[in-house]
Design a protein around this motif. Sequence first.
Motif, PDB file in Angstrom:
ATOM      1  N   PRO A 148       1.026  -1.326   0.087  1.00  0.00           N
ATOM      2  CA  PRO A 148      -0.051  -0.070  -0.028  1.00  0.00           C
ATOM      3  C   PRO A 148       0.748   1.276  -0.014  1.00  0.00           C
ATOM      4  CG  PRO A 148       0.233  -0.815   2.104  1.00  0.00           C
ATOM      5  CD  PRO A 148       0.837  -2.018   1.266  1.00  0.00           C
ATOM      6  N   ILE A 149       0.029   2.281  -0.127  1.00  0.00           N
ATOM      7  CA  ILE A 149       0.913   3.624   0.015  1.00  0.00           C
ATOM      8  C   ILE A 149       1.668   3.683   1.377  1.00  0.00           C
ATOM      9  CG2 ILE A 149       0.652   6.158  -0.412  1.00  0.00           C
ATOM     10  CD1 ILE A 149      -2.034   5.290  -2.006  1.00  0.00           C
ATOM     11  N   PRO A 150       2.621   4.232   1.418  1.00  0.00           N
ATOM     12  CA  PRO A 150       3.490   4.432   2.895  1.00  0.00           C
ATOM     13  C   PRO A 150       2.857   5.506   3.594  1.00  0.00           C
ATOM     14  CG  PRO A 150       5.070   4.222   0.993  1.00  0.00           C
ATOM     15  CD  PRO A 150       3.669   4.378   0.358  1.00  0.00           C
ATOM     16  N   GLU A 151       2.933   5.232   4.914  1.00  0.00           N
ATOM     17  CA  GLU A 151       2.421   6.237   5.713  1.00  0.00           C
ATOM     18  C   GLU A 151       2.955   7.553   5.584  1.00  0.00           C
ATOM     19  OE1 GLU A 151       2.753   4.865  10.046  1.00  0.00           O
ATOM     20  OE2 GLU A 151       0.515   4.506  10.099  1.00  0.00           O
ATOM     21  N   TYR A 152       2.376   8.724   5.879  1.00  0.00           N
ATOM     22  CA  TYR A 152       2.773  10.023   5.874  1.00  0.00           C
ATOM     23  C   TYR A 152       3.402  10.457   4.175  1.00  0.00           C
ATOM     24  CZ  TYR A 152       2.775  10.026  10.748  1.00  0.00           C
ATOM     25  OH  TYR A 152       2.398   9.830  12.060  1.00  0.00           O
ATOM     26  N   THR A 153       2.549   9.787   3.356  1.00  0.00           N
ATOM     27  CA  THR A 153       2.685   9.783   2.109  1.00  0.00           C
ATOM     28  C   THR A 153       1.146  10.363   1.525  1.00  0.00           C
ATOM     29  OG1 THR A 153       4.540   8.536   1.665  1.00  0.00           O
ATOM     30  CG2 THR A 153       3.324   9.012  -0.165  1.00  0.00           C
ATOM     31  N   PHE A 154       1.062  11.400   0.654  1.00  0.00           N
ATOM     32  CA  PHE A 154      -0.359  11.853   0.567  1.00  0.00           C
ATOM     33  C   PHE A 154      -0.312  12.395  -0.802  1.00  0.00           C
ATOM     34  CE2 PHE A 154       0.443  12.561   5.154  1.00  0.00           C
ATOM     35  CZ  PHE A 154      -0.790  11.999   5.563  1.00  0.00           C
ATOM     36  N   PRO A 155      -1.545  12.346  -1.606  1.00  0.00           N
ATOM     37  CA  PRO A 155      -1.565  12.794  -3.081  1.00  0.00           C
ATOM     38  C   PRO A 155      -1.208  14.564  -2.956  1.00  0.00           C
ATOM     39  CG  PRO A 155      -3.669  11.549  -2.313  1.00  0.00           C
ATOM     40  CD  PRO A 155      -2.626  11.783  -1.147  1.00  0.00           C
ATOM     41  N   ALA A 156      -0.718  14.822  -3.921  1.00  0.00           N
ATOM     42  CA  ALA A 156      -0.200  16.095  -4.200  1.00  0.00           C
ATOM     43  C   ALA A 156      -1.211  16.944  -4.531  1.00  0.00           C
ATOM     44  CB  ALA A 156       0.876  16.320  -5.416  1.00  0.00           C
ATOM     45  N   TYR A 157      -2.189  17.491  -3.257  1.00  0.00           N
ATOM     46  CA  TYR A 157      -3.418  18.123  -3.521  1.00  0.00           C
ATOM     47  C   TYR A 157      -3.211  19.598  -4.028  1.00  0.00           C
ATOM     48  CZ  TYR A 157      -6.051  14.411  -0.893  1.00  0.00           C
ATOM     49  OH  TYR A 157      -6.617  13.199  -0.879  1.00  0.00           O
ATOM     50  N   TYR A 158      -1.974  19.944  -3.702  1.00  0.00           N
ATOM     51  CA  TYR A 158      -1.731  21.384  -4.009  1.00  0.00           C
ATOM     52  C   TYR A 158      -1.308  21.641  -5.437  1.00  0.00           C
ATOM     53  CZ  TYR A 158      -2.260  22.329   1.116  1.00  0.00           C
ATOM     54  OH  TYR A 158      -2.798  22.216   2.050  1.00  0.00           O
ATOM     55  N   GLU A 159      -1.238  20.472  -6.249  1.00  0.00           N
ATOM     56  CA  GLU A 159      -0.806  20.599  -7.434  1.00  0.00           C
ATOM     57  C   GLU A 159      -1.953  19.372  -8.075  1.00  0.00           C
ATOM     58  OE1 GLU A 159       3.430  19.667  -8.347  1.00  0.00           O
ATOM     59  OE2 GLU A 159       3.991  21.227  -6.796  1.00  0.00           O
TER      60      GLU A 159
END
Length: 392
Positions: A148-159
Amino acid sequence: MKREQMIGLCVLLFLTAGTIFMVSRYPTEQGEALSDGERAYLEMLEAAPLAVVEGETISPDQRFLVRAVGATDFYVSGVRVPESVQVVDRLTAAVMWETDGMVSQAALWSPEGGYLALARSARTWCSVTVLETENWTAWDFTLPDGKPIPEYTFPAYYEPWGEWRSEHCLDLTFDGGNEERSCWTCYITTEQGQITGETLERTEETLPETYDFNHDGQPETVEITSVQSAHTLRVVDADGVTLWEEEAHTAHAGWTSIFAFSIGGQDYLIRYLPTMYQGRAEYSLRVFSLNAVGGEEVLHESGVIWDCNFRMDGHQYDVEALTDFLWEVHTYLRDSTLLMSTEDGVFQSNLPGLQLNYYPFGDALELDSREELEKAVLKAERLYKEEEGITE
């Protein structure tokens, strides 16, 4: 259970100055008065905005709506967490698909509306789910190794955290710790009513120089995206909009070379395609600028057809024509910059033009005179004839 009891039973998270505070309470009987802390929390909860669905909430055909429904008693990162996220039919109000609400959620529809990408984030983790809208089956994004996506990794919402390159191709970008960024391309298919996805790593590079290929006085950047053997070059304007793009592959059928070239203080693109199949070649050269909408405005165009099948009917090997063309190529590429090439099955970029790995007249193009270049073309003719057992 009464609302006061629900508040008392929940572990309440406050994110203040980087510190997490927890307030818990276990009432022994219904109706027991709230503590001052619980009352303050309740007031804050009532005033907090509900975390809504960001992005493209309505499908391209206007048929479906993605929405947040209800409100939990959780306050995280300045918002109130919704009970669920639903996809509903706007005409019938039927709920087509539903999942838990999170701290943030964003929707992104495919161009034809056959798929919905839904990114959801909690405080330490995120997920991306892709839905198909015929049978409403779902595929949860995983890394190529199935993790799965690693912890504290998030979609680049500001781009742009995601972009559908086509109806079945989705690009995703994630931000991690230490300013790390990871990029992935997902190929989505639906077979026998079930959605599946394949994830491939994507690399992105912005070349150091800027250009003005559309001659509007504003700088443009050149970006290259690579996914396995496929490479896409994009000319991006000052507003971040892709003005023009070209795709190249290291497989023979996709060999392409693109250069930047300046003349008279103006920038141009060069597309050089020395294509050969089973001994028959079609070489072409195009020098062009871009118009306001990214169309190609041709400054110069030429080409030559030849082959090395000397025993074949209709054989063509015009030394004069081939030399003229190659010398013309040399003249343009001498002062150019290679932006991207997959020539000879090798990806190359950001090189002086004449350092390209050419095929099959690589060494000849670097010669400094037309006379020497013609000798190289004649030498190649002799070698081709020897291979076919032709003696003069």
